[in-house]
Scaffold this motif. Structure first.
Motif, PDB file in Angstrom:
ATOM      1  N   ARG A 149     -10.912   0.742  -1.237  1.00  0.00           N
ATOM      2  CA  ARG A 149     -10.395  -0.395  -2.002  1.00  0.00           C
ATOM      3  C   ARG A 149      -9.963  -1.677  -0.920  1.00  0.00           C
ATOM      4  O   ARG A 149     -10.079  -1.358   0.292  1.00  0.00           O
ATOM      5  CB  ARG A 149      -9.169  -0.193  -2.653  1.00  0.00           C
ATOM      6  N   GLU A 150      -9.851  -2.773  -1.342  1.00  0.00           N
ATOM      7  CA  GLU A 150      -9.440  -3.780  -0.616  1.00  0.00           C
ATOM      8  C   GLU A 150      -8.264  -4.598  -1.034  1.00  0.00           C
ATOM      9  O   GLU A 150      -8.125  -4.662  -2.396  1.00  0.00           O
ATOM     10  CB  GLU A 150     -10.628  -4.999  -0.825  1.00  0.00           C
ATOM     11  N   LEU A 151      -7.472  -4.982  -0.028  1.00  0.00           N
ATOM     12  CA  LEU A 151      -6.351  -5.640  -0.328  1.00  0.00           C
ATOM     13  C   LEU A 151      -6.478  -7.200   0.257  1.00  0.00           C
ATOM     14  O   LEU A 151      -6.932  -7.290   1.416  1.00  0.00           O
ATOM     15  CB  LEU A 151      -5.213  -5.109   0.273  1.00  0.00           C
ATOM     16  N   LEU A 172       0.791  -1.301   0.007  1.00  0.00           N
ATOM     17  CA  LEU A 172      -0.003   0.087  -0.085  1.00  0.00           C
ATOM     18  C   LEU A 172       0.797   1.228  -0.016  1.00  0.00           C
ATOM     19  O   LEU A 172       0.490   2.322  -0.365  1.00  0.00           O
ATOM     20  CB  LEU A 172      -0.908   0.008   1.319  1.00  0.00           C
ATOM     21  N   SER A 206      -3.852  -0.342  -7.106  1.00  0.00           N
ATOM     22  CA  SER A 206      -3.647  -1.748  -8.057  1.00  0.00           C
ATOM     23  C   SER A 206      -4.554  -2.600  -7.121  1.00  0.00           C
ATOM     24  O   SER A 206      -4.827  -3.600  -7.642  1.00  0.00           O
ATOM     25  CB  SER A 206      -2.213  -2.161  -7.542  1.00  0.00           C
ATOM     26  N   CYS A 207      -5.109  -2.246  -5.970  1.00  0.00           N
ATOM     27  CA  CYS A 207      -6.151  -3.397  -5.265  1.00  0.00           C
ATOM     28  C   CYS A 207      -7.420  -3.039  -5.792  1.00  0.00           C
ATOM     29  O   CYS A 207      -7.778  -1.979  -6.218  1.00  0.00           O
ATOM     30  CB  CYS A 207      -6.072  -2.693  -3.653  1.00  0.00           C
ATOM     31  N   ARG A 208      -8.136  -3.859  -5.868  1.00  0.00           N
ATOM     32  CA  ARG A 208      -9.550  -3.906  -6.074  1.00  0.00           C
ATOM     33  C   ARG A 208     -10.485  -2.999  -5.310  1.00  0.00           C
ATOM     34  O   ARG A 208     -10.208  -2.592  -4.169  1.00  0.00           O
ATOM     35  CB  ARG A 208     -10.232  -5.142  -5.839  1.00  0.00           C
ATOM     36  N   PRO A 247      -1.268   1.518  -3.896  1.00  0.00           N
ATOM     37  CA  PRO A 247      -2.506   1.372  -3.331  1.00  0.00           C
ATOM     38  C   PRO A 247      -3.701   1.294  -4.436  1.00  0.00           C
ATOM     39  O   PRO A 247      -4.601   0.599  -4.368  1.00  0.00           O
ATOM     40  CB  PRO A 247      -2.899   2.400  -2.477  1.00  0.00           C
TER      41      PRO A 247
END
Length: 101
Positions: free
Chosen positions: A64-66, A44, A50-52, A48
């Protein structure tokens, strides 16, 4: 560019709860899970976006979610890109939990 990662009080409580759950069962697994989460959080700092998107984008483009792989399942970190240089962790949960608290 590097983002600063910070936690809400609720997210800190979530992390404590997840750790305590494993600590009651297996000290090594608890430490390994915490290490996996900490290692994933370093992503992150740089990537950051790049996360959905959380809830298929219904919470907006910055929430977003990691996904953190661990064992047969893993964890999900809910976070918000709250400014040009800050990511705020809002909640953590085990992937098998139904949703965030």
């Amino acid at each position: 560019m590097r983002y600063r990662v910070r936690f809400t009080e609720e997210a800190k409580g979530d992390l404590d709860q997840l750790y305590d759950f494993l600590l009651d069962r297996d000290l090594d697994a608890a430490d390994e899970a915490l290490e996996a989460i900490e290692q994933a959080l370093t992503m992150l700092e740089k990537f950051p976006f790049s996360c959905r998107k959380a809830a298929d984008g219904k919470r907006g483009p910055f929430v977003r979610e990691l996904v953190v792989p661990f064992g047969s399942a893993g964890y999900v970190v809910l976070f918000e890109i709250s400014s040009r240089d800050t990511v705020t962790v809002l909640a953590l949960r085990h992937q098998r939990e139904s949703d965030y608290y």
